[in-house]
Each structure stands twice: as structure tokens, then as C-alpha cells.
Design an enzyme around this catalytic site. Sequence first.
Site, short mmCIF file in Angstrom:
data_model
loop_
_atom_site.label_atom_id
_atom_site.label_comp_id
_atom_site.label_asym_id
_atom_site.label_seq_id
_atom_site.Cartn_x
_atom_site.Cartn_y
_atom_site.Cartn_z
N SER A 40 59.90 15.51 -10.67
CA SER A 40 60.86 15.97 -11.68
C SER A 40 60.68 15.24 -13.01
O SER A 40 61.16 15.71 -14.04
CB SER A 40 62.29 15.75 -11.19
OG SER A 40 62.54 14.38 -10.95
N GLY A 41 59.99 14.08 -12.98
CA GLY A 41 59.78 13.32 -14.21
C GLY A 41 60.55 12.02 -14.26
O GLY A 41 60.58 11.34 -15.28
N SER A 107 63.92 4.51 -10.05
CA SER A 107 63.41 5.87 -9.95
C SER A 107 63.21 6.21 -8.48
O SER A 107 62.19 5.88 -7.88
CB SER A 107 62.08 6.00 -10.72
OG SER A 107 61.51 7.27 -10.51
#
Length: 204
Positions: A40-41, A107
Site C-alpha cells: 500500500s506504500g 510500518s
Amino acid sequence: MSETKATNITWHEGHVTSKERSTLLKQKGATLWFTGLSASGKSTIAFTLEHALIQRGNLAYVLDGDNIRHGLNKNLGFSAADREENIRRIGEVAKLFADCSVITMTSFISPYRKDRDTVRALHDAAGMPYIEVHVATPIETCEQRDPKGLYKKARAGQLKQFTGIDDPYEAPLKPELTIDATHTSPQDATVQLLAYLQQRGIIS
């Protein structure tokens, strides 16, 4: 897995306060929790933000899901129980970093809402800012990118318990920020995030 098994332990208060560390670094500690599907980044935005913060003179660090599984969490797989423990551990580490007045980006796909809520409660109890950033890039975009070839393997049945394919992703209900990386570059996302950190008084 979160049960306390150790006995005869006592919490020791140090002589340095969070406020003193914050004054030293001229910033407040905080955890920015990036959640979203694979590809997704999340990591790209987190590392771009880290670079921008360091360039401005702020101390920042990224705790990346894949990187953490090379060391701290290398004994965990991708079952629901292991995912829960993965997030619990990193939530505790992120809280410690925030207490050090480091701006910490995590993340992690972190697909289960209750696990993310547990980390939020952990930070709230410690008086540490917790900023949930939903990188809400649609699965169609993620599959088109597929830099590691994981979606292709999952679709072929070669990869089990893959989030978005045969394992659920529970999107945040009220994230502090939502970013769709389909049309938002990492640089533009970083501008938004820096503005938000300034608005919250975490950076000047």
C-alpha cells in the site's frame, strides 16, 4: 501471549523525566502507526517522513514490519496469535521510543483492529501520542504494484494467510490521518504528515 510470567519484579523509576528528554531534543515523542495492505506504500511513506524529519533536525526512526521479523520477532509466523504478539511487542517498543522523545514510525499491516486499539490504549495510559495513519490504498493498486510477488503467490494458492486474499484486513474506524497512495506521492504524504505533527505540537 501477553500474560506476565515473571515474578518478583519491581518497576524502577529513573531520575530523568520524559519532559527533560523532550527539552533536550526540542521535540515530543510520538508513535505514527502506519497500517494498510501489503504494497500500500506504508514503508515508503514512513521512510520518506523519517528522512524529512532528520533533515529538519528531528530525531526519528522507522520500525518496519519486515525488518523487525529479521530480529526481534523472527520467531513469529502469520497466524492470528502470532500477528497479535507481533503487534503487542512492537507496540511496547514504540512506546519506549516515544518515551525517549523519538518520533517513531511503525510500518505494519497490523490487520486486526483490536490489536491496534490495544497499542493505542498502551500509549494513552503512558501519556504518549499515538497517531494512526491508514494508508488506504485499494487492493487493486496494491496487486498491480506487488513488488515482492506476494499477491501473485497468494492468488495461486502458494501463500496462505495473506491479508486481503484469504485473511481479513479490518480498516481503522477513526484514524488520525488517511492516505491513498494511488494518487498521493510519498513526498506529498510527507508534507501532510509534517503539517499534522506541527499542528499537534510534536515538532516546531
